[in-house]
Design an enzyme around this catalytic site. Structure first.
Site, mmCIF file in Angstrom:
data_model
loop_
_atom_site.group_PDB
_atom_site.id
_atom_site.type_symbol
_atom_site.label_atom_id
_atom_site.label_comp_id
_atom_site.label_asym_id
_atom_site.label_seq_id
_atom_site.Cartn_x
_atom_site.Cartn_y
_atom_site.Cartn_z
ATOM 1 N N GLY A 46 0.712 -1.304 -0.075
ATOM 2 C CA GLY A 46 -0.270 0.015 -0.175
ATOM 3 C C GLY A 46 0.764 1.403 -0.056
ATOM 4 O O GLY A 46 2.061 1.167 0.392
ATOM 5 N N GLN A 51 3.105 9.633 1.779
ATOM 6 C CA GLN A 51 4.386 8.904 1.071
ATOM 7 C C GLN A 51 5.122 9.141 -0.144
ATOM 8 O O GLN A 51 6.088 8.967 -0.451
ATOM 9 C CB GLN A 51 4.152 7.271 1.226
ATOM 10 C CG GLN A 51 3.963 6.913 2.580
ATOM 11 C CD GLN A 51 3.740 5.510 2.561
ATOM 12 O OE1 GLN A 51 2.555 5.042 2.241
ATOM 13 N NE2 GLN A 51 4.592 4.755 2.879
ATOM 14 N N CYS A 93 6.997 -0.853 6.122
ATOM 15 C CA CYS A 93 6.557 0.335 5.409
ATOM 16 C C CYS A 93 7.454 0.916 4.318
ATOM 17 O O CYS A 93 8.681 0.830 4.699
ATOM 18 C CB CYS A 93 6.508 1.268 6.420
ATOM 19 S SG CYS A 93 5.855 2.784 5.755
ATOM 20 N N LEU A 94 7.146 1.221 3.072
ATOM 21 C CA LEU A 94 7.935 1.730 2.120
ATOM 22 C C LEU A 94 8.792 2.695 2.330
ATOM 23 O O LEU A 94 9.779 3.144 1.958
ATOM 24 C CB LEU A 94 6.969 1.865 0.940
ATOM 25 C CG LEU A 94 6.330 0.623 0.336
ATOM 26 C CD1 LEU A 94 5.803 1.128 -0.907
ATOM 27 C CD2 LEU A 94 7.437 -0.269 -0.129
ATOM 28 N N HIS A 135 -3.032 0.456 8.447
ATOM 29 C CA HIS A 135 -1.553 1.121 8.387
ATOM 30 C C HIS A 135 -1.696 2.321 7.460
ATOM 31 O O HIS A 135 -1.187 3.210 7.673
ATOM 32 C CB HIS A 135 -0.784 0.122 7.715
ATOM 33 C CG HIS A 135 0.729 0.362 7.322
ATOM 34 N ND1 HIS A 135 1.858 -0.238 8.138
ATOM 35 C CD2 HIS A 135 1.041 1.278 6.505
ATOM 36 C CE1 HIS A 135 2.780 0.536 7.614
ATOM 37 N NE2 HIS A 135 2.610 1.386 6.481
ATOM 38 N N GLU A 136 -2.701 2.153 6.353
ATOM 39 C CA GLU A 136 -2.710 3.311 5.433
ATOM 40 C C GLU A 136 -3.333 4.492 6.020
ATOM 41 O O GLU A 136 -3.192 5.678 5.640
ATOM 42 C CB GLU A 136 -3.149 3.188 3.917
ATOM 43 C CG GLU A 136 -2.554 1.900 3.183
ATOM 44 C CD GLU A 136 -0.969 2.059 3.092
ATOM 45 O OE1 GLU A 136 -0.540 3.344 2.909
ATOM 46 O OE2 GLU A 136 -0.293 1.037 3.250
ATOM 47 N N HIS A 139 -1.113 6.508 8.300
ATOM 48 C CA HIS A 139 -0.506 7.517 7.249
ATOM 49 C C HIS A 139 -1.089 8.637 7.094
ATOM 50 O O HIS A 139 -0.367 9.730 7.343
ATOM 51 C CB HIS A 139 -0.012 6.843 6.058
ATOM 52 C CG HIS A 139 0.953 5.899 5.774
ATOM 53 N ND1 HIS A 139 2.284 6.317 6.222
ATOM 54 C CD2 HIS A 139 1.257 4.819 5.598
ATOM 55 C CE1 HIS A 139 3.302 5.326 6.087
ATOM 56 N NE2 HIS A 139 2.664 4.219 5.692
HETATM 57 NI NI NI Z 1 3.449 2.649 5.167
#
Ligand code: NI
Length: 168
Positions: A46, A51, A93-94, A135-136, A139
């Site tokens: 995601g 991000q 996480c990216l 998680h998203e 963010h």
């Molecule tokens: Ni993330």
């Protein structure tokens, strides 16, 4: 479609509460397809607006890694309306590459949002999908998964996190 530059831990935009999207115009639609192309290009699950440097309430989830479903999830102005149960599940996480830790999350969630056509939708998620949705949403509120870890765990990650924030 374009591959967008990822913002990493330490970038202040990741700590910003993203703004509600008032109009779903071409810009937002292009952003959604760029975000999807970006997450797919890295094999991530995601990606939220912050991000990629856009503090707006939008995220995408590539479901192929979750349940094999080809149709991605693209949600605008998502709201958590119901959650139940508990699960401890590993997250990454990216924006914090190389860090994977167990996080406690609700086992099942229901999220209300708008889709790209501006239609109200509700999505239910269990296990991996519940984790991804939460998680998203985090963010978009400026929260990172490491915030859910104990102080001791976070301290132990200090060196790794510093390395990411200084681009090392
Ligand atoms: Ni993330």
């Amino acid at each position: 479609m374009a591959i967008l530059k990822l913002r990493k831990y330490g970038d202040p935009i990741l700590r910003k509460k993203a703004e509600e999207i008032k109009v779903i115009d071409e810009e937002i639609k292009n952003l959604a397809s760029d975000m999807l192309a970006t997450v797919k290009s890295i094999g991530g699950i995601g990606l939220a607006g912050n991000q990629v440097g856009v503090a707006k309430r939008i995220f995408v989830i590539d479901r192929t890694h979750i349940d094999g479903e080809e149709e991605p999830i693209i949600l605008i102005n998502p709201e958590l309306v119901e959650f139940s149960g508990n699960q401890v599940i590993e997250e990454g996480c990216l924006s914090a590459p190389g860090i994977y830790e167990d996080v406690t999350r609700a086992q099942k969630v229901r999220v209300r949002a708008l889709n790209l056509e501006g239609k109200k939708v509700e999505i239910e998620g269990e296990r991996l999908l519940s984790r991804a949705l939460l998680h998203e949403i985090d963010h978009l509120n400026g929260v990172l998964f490491i915030d859910h870890l104990s102080t001791i765990k976070r301290k132990l990650l200090g060196k790794k996190l510093r390395k990411i924030s200084t681009g090392g």
